[in-house]
Design an enzyme around this catalytic site. Structure first.
Site, PDB file in Angstrom:
ATOM      1  N   LYS A 101     -46.203  25.806  32.739  1.00  0.00           N
ATOM      2  CA  LYS A 101     -46.175  26.523  34.009  1.00  0.00           C
ATOM      3  C   LYS A 101     -45.244  27.719  33.872  1.00  0.00           C
ATOM      4  O   LYS A 101     -44.116  27.595  33.424  1.00  0.00           O
ATOM      5  CB  LYS A 101     -45.689  25.601  35.126  1.00  0.00           C
ATOM      6  CG  LYS A 101     -45.799  26.248  36.484  1.00  0.00           C
ATOM      7  CD  LYS A 101     -45.563  25.257  37.584  1.00  0.00           C
ATOM      8  CE  LYS A 101     -45.757  25.951  38.915  1.00  0.00           C
ATOM      9  NZ  LYS A 101     -45.616  25.032  40.026  1.00  0.00           N
ATOM     10  N   THR A 102     -45.724  28.893  34.249  1.00  0.00           N
ATOM     11  CA  THR A 102     -44.938  30.119  34.146  1.00  0.00           C
ATOM     12  C   THR A 102     -44.279  30.405  35.487  1.00  0.00           C
ATOM     13  O   THR A 102     -44.952  30.543  36.497  1.00  0.00           O
ATOM     14  CB  THR A 102     -45.844  31.300  33.747  1.00  0.00           C
ATOM     15  OG1 THR A 102     -46.503  30.971  32.519  1.00  0.00           O
ATOM     16  CG2 THR A 102     -45.046  32.568  33.563  1.00  0.00           C
ATOM     17  N   HIS A 103     -42.955  30.489  35.486  1.00  0.00           N
ATOM     18  CA  HIS A 103     -42.220  30.740  36.724  1.00  0.00           C
ATOM     19  C   HIS A 103     -41.722  32.170  36.832  1.00  0.00           C
ATOM     20  O   HIS A 103     -41.453  32.647  37.915  1.00  0.00           O
ATOM     21  CB  HIS A 103     -41.025  29.791  36.849  1.00  0.00           C
ATOM     22  CG  HIS A 103     -41.429  28.419  37.227  1.00  0.00           C
ATOM     23  ND1 HIS A 103     -41.701  28.045  38.523  1.00  0.00           N
ATOM     24  CD2 HIS A 103     -41.632  27.322  36.477  1.00  0.00           C
ATOM     25  CE1 HIS A 103     -42.038  26.779  38.552  1.00  0.00           C
ATOM     26  NE2 HIS A 103     -42.014  26.321  37.329  1.00  0.00           N
ATOM     27  N   SER A 104     -41.578  32.855  35.724  1.00  0.00           N
ATOM     28  CA  SER A 104     -41.057  34.220  35.791  1.00  0.00           C
ATOM     29  C   SER A 104     -42.196  35.219  35.698  1.00  0.00           C
ATOM     30  O   SER A 104     -43.287  34.910  35.237  1.00  0.00           O
ATOM     31  CB  SER A 104     -40.056  34.479  34.666  1.00  0.00           C
ATOM     32  OG  SER A 104     -40.710  34.494  33.424  1.00  0.00           O
TER      33      SER A 104
ATOM     34  N   THR B  53     -38.082  36.583  39.083  1.00  0.00           N
ATOM     35  CA  THR B  53     -38.172  35.139  39.271  1.00  0.00           C
ATOM     36  C   THR B  53     -39.425  34.712  40.019  1.00  0.00           C
ATOM     37  O   THR B  53     -39.751  33.538  40.043  1.00  0.00           O
ATOM     38  CB  THR B  53     -36.958  34.614  40.059  1.00  0.00           C
ATOM     39  OG1 THR B  53     -36.923  35.273  41.336  1.00  0.00           O
ATOM     40  CG2 THR B  53     -35.680  34.867  39.308  1.00  0.00           C
TER      41      THR B  53
END
Length: 94
Positions: free
Chosen positions: A15-18, A39
């Protein structure tokens, strides 16, 4: 892509959060890289609960790391060591 942009969505299973971006600009002395590290996506609904942050910089050490990260995310390298970035899960496990 018609406008000269390439979009990478991350890796399957992670999962990509940035949100990261690289801008390459032609200037008088040649090309210069700029990058943004954020972010989140600055959603107006979630902004009532928390704040997203962003850094837009032309610092070479950070821009090189971001370019290296893009190369790793798109399969062009297997880089695991970065100068300034902390990249999960590669170097945030310890």
């Amino acid at each position: 892509q018609d406008a000269g942009c390439n979009v990478s969505y991350g890796l399957i299973g992670l999962k990509t959060h940035s949100k990261i971006m690289v801008v390459v600009r032609a200037e008088e002395n040649g090309f210069r890289q700029y990058c943004q590290i954020a972010t989140g996506n600055f959603n107006p609904m979630t902004a009532k609960i928390y704040t997203d942050l962003a850094l837009f910089t032309c610092r070479e050490d950070i821009c090189v790391d971001v370019a290296d990260l893009f190369n790793a995310l798109t399969g062009f390298s297997r880089k695991r060591v970065y100068r300034r970035l902390l990249v999960a899960p590669v170097n945030m496990l310890d």
